[in-house]
Design an enzyme around this catalytic site. Structure first.
Site, short mmCIF file in Angstrom:
data_model
loop_
_atom_site.label_atom_id
_atom_site.label_comp_id
_atom_site.label_asym_id
_atom_site.label_seq_id
_atom_site.Cartn_x
_atom_site.Cartn_y
_atom_site.Cartn_z
N SER A 13 0.83 -1.21 0.00
CA SER A 13 0.00 0.00 0.00
C SER A 13 0.86 1.26 0.00
O SER A 13 0.51 2.27 -0.61
CB SER A 13 -0.99 0.01 1.18
OG SER A 13 -0.32 0.20 2.40
N ASN A 14 2.03 1.22 0.65
CA ASN A 14 2.94 2.37 0.57
C ASN A 14 3.51 2.51 -0.83
O ASN A 14 3.65 3.63 -1.34
CB ASN A 14 4.07 2.25 1.60
CG ASN A 14 3.63 2.72 2.98
OD1 ASN A 14 3.47 3.92 3.21
ND2 ASN A 14 3.37 1.78 3.87
N MET A 84 10.65 -6.84 4.70
CA MET A 84 10.74 -7.54 5.99
C MET A 84 12.09 -8.23 6.23
O MET A 84 12.26 -8.87 7.25
CB MET A 84 9.60 -8.56 6.12
CG MET A 84 8.21 -7.95 6.05
SD MET A 84 7.98 -6.58 7.21
CE MET A 84 7.87 -7.48 8.74
N HIS A 103 8.28 3.36 9.27
CA HIS A 103 8.03 2.43 10.37
C HIS A 103 6.74 2.84 11.09
O HIS A 103 6.52 4.03 11.35
CB HIS A 103 9.21 2.47 11.35
CG HIS A 103 9.01 1.54 12.50
ND1 HIS A 103 9.18 0.18 12.38
CD2 HIS A 103 8.62 1.77 13.78
CE1 HIS A 103 8.91 -0.39 13.55
NE2 HIS A 103 8.57 0.55 14.41
N ASP A 139 15.55 -0.25 12.96
CA ASP A 139 14.73 0.96 13.12
C ASP A 139 15.42 2.02 13.99
O ASP A 139 14.77 2.75 14.74
CB ASP A 139 13.34 0.62 13.72
CG ASP A 139 12.62 -0.45 12.91
OD1 ASP A 139 12.69 -0.41 11.68
OD2 ASP A 139 11.99 -1.34 13.52
N GLU A 168 0.96 7.16 6.96
CA GLU A 168 2.14 6.71 6.20
C GLU A 168 2.04 7.13 4.74
O GLU A 168 3.00 7.59 4.13
CB GLU A 168 2.27 5.18 6.27
CG GLU A 168 2.57 4.64 7.65
CD GLU A 168 2.75 3.13 7.66
OE1 GLU A 168 3.14 2.55 6.64
OE2 GLU A 168 2.49 2.52 8.71
C1 GRF Z 1 3.71 -0.56 6.88
O1 GRF Z 1 3.00 -0.50 8.08
C2 GRF Z 1 5.09 0.02 7.06
O2 GRF Z 1 5.14 1.05 8.01
C3 GRF Z 1 5.87 -1.16 7.57
O3 GRF Z 1 5.35 -2.27 6.88
C4 GRF Z 1 4.01 -2.00 6.47
C5 GRF Z 1 3.97 -2.18 4.98
O4 GRF Z 1 2.66 -2.06 4.49
N1 GRF Z 1 7.29 -0.98 7.39
P1 GRF Z 1 2.41 -2.01 2.94
O5 GRF Z 1 3.01 -3.27 2.33
O6 GRF Z 1 3.07 -0.77 2.41
O7 GRF Z 1 0.92 -1.97 2.77
#
Ligand code: GRF
Length: 196
Positions: A13-14, A84, A103, A139, A168
């Site tokens: 989603s980001n 991850m 984060h 982090d 975010e």
């Molecule tokens: C987000 O909450 C980001 O802050 C963390 O991992 C999650 C990723 O979400 N590092 P997405 O894959 O961007 O939806």
């Protein structure tokens, strides 16, 4: 034009928020450690090259493959968006400070995983998200910017995840735009000098 790569492991989603808000031509590839990451479909929808370096039981091989692939793209900026795996030290040493991460907590509080349930267990008043530069800790790198929200009595880990994600999606593209425009990033009176 700067050439950047985005690293994901999951739903993306980001990634989507970044692609909706910056010049897509500046993203030369989306890399993942997870061949099933849903975010790969988003990258494909936007016509962006994808690259899978799958995690294997051979941790050293995974690190070496990731390192070689990143060197191949030789990006100006490495953007972690829900990636991850821990970046190999060699990557951090070669590219620092041009590596960003988002984060889901108000760092330095709640580094690591499961931040939404941990803030509730700790009876925190605020929660939020942080964009920071990646160093060799978990982090721990310099903080660029944060967005906070007030925790409601009715909040659950799921509702917090949703509310924090909305924050975010606004701050991450904003910071990346600063980088793309060579705007100085000033935090606590310290100018963060990216390698140009
Ligand atoms: C987000 O909450 C980001 O802050 C963390 O991992 C999650 C990723 O979400 N590092 P997405 O894959 O961007 O939806």
């Amino acid at each position: 034009m700067k050439k950047n790569i985005i690293l994901i492991s999951g739903r993306g989603s980001n990634l989507q928020a970044i692609l909706e808000n910056i010049d897509k031509k500046s993203i030369i590839a989306v890399m993942t450690d997870n061949p099933n990451a849903k975010g790969l479909l988003i990258a494909k929808k936007y016509g962006i090259e994808t690259c899978v370096v799958a995690k294997t039981s051979d941790k050293q091989k995974f690190k070496d493959d990731l390192y070689q692939k990143i060197l191949f793209y030789n990006p100006d900026l490495i953007i972690l968006a829900g990636f991850m795996s821990i970046l190999p030290e060699k990557i951090v040493n070669d590219f620092y400070p041009n590596i960003l991460n988002i984060h889901p907590s108000l760092l330095p509080k709640f580094a690591g995983l499961n931040t939404h349930s941990r803030v509730l267990e700790a009876n925190e008043i605020n929660h939020g998200c942080t964009v920071h530069i990646v160093d060799n800790g978990i982090d721990t790198g310099p903080i660029i910017t944060q967005r906070a929200l007030l925790i409601e009595k009715s909040d659950t880990p799921e509702s917090l995840e949703k509310r924090v994600l909305t924050l975010e999606h606004t701050i991450y593209p904003k910071v990346i735009k600063w980088f793309l425009k060579n705007d100085p990033i000033i935090k606590n009176n310290v100018v963060i000098n990216f390698k140009q």
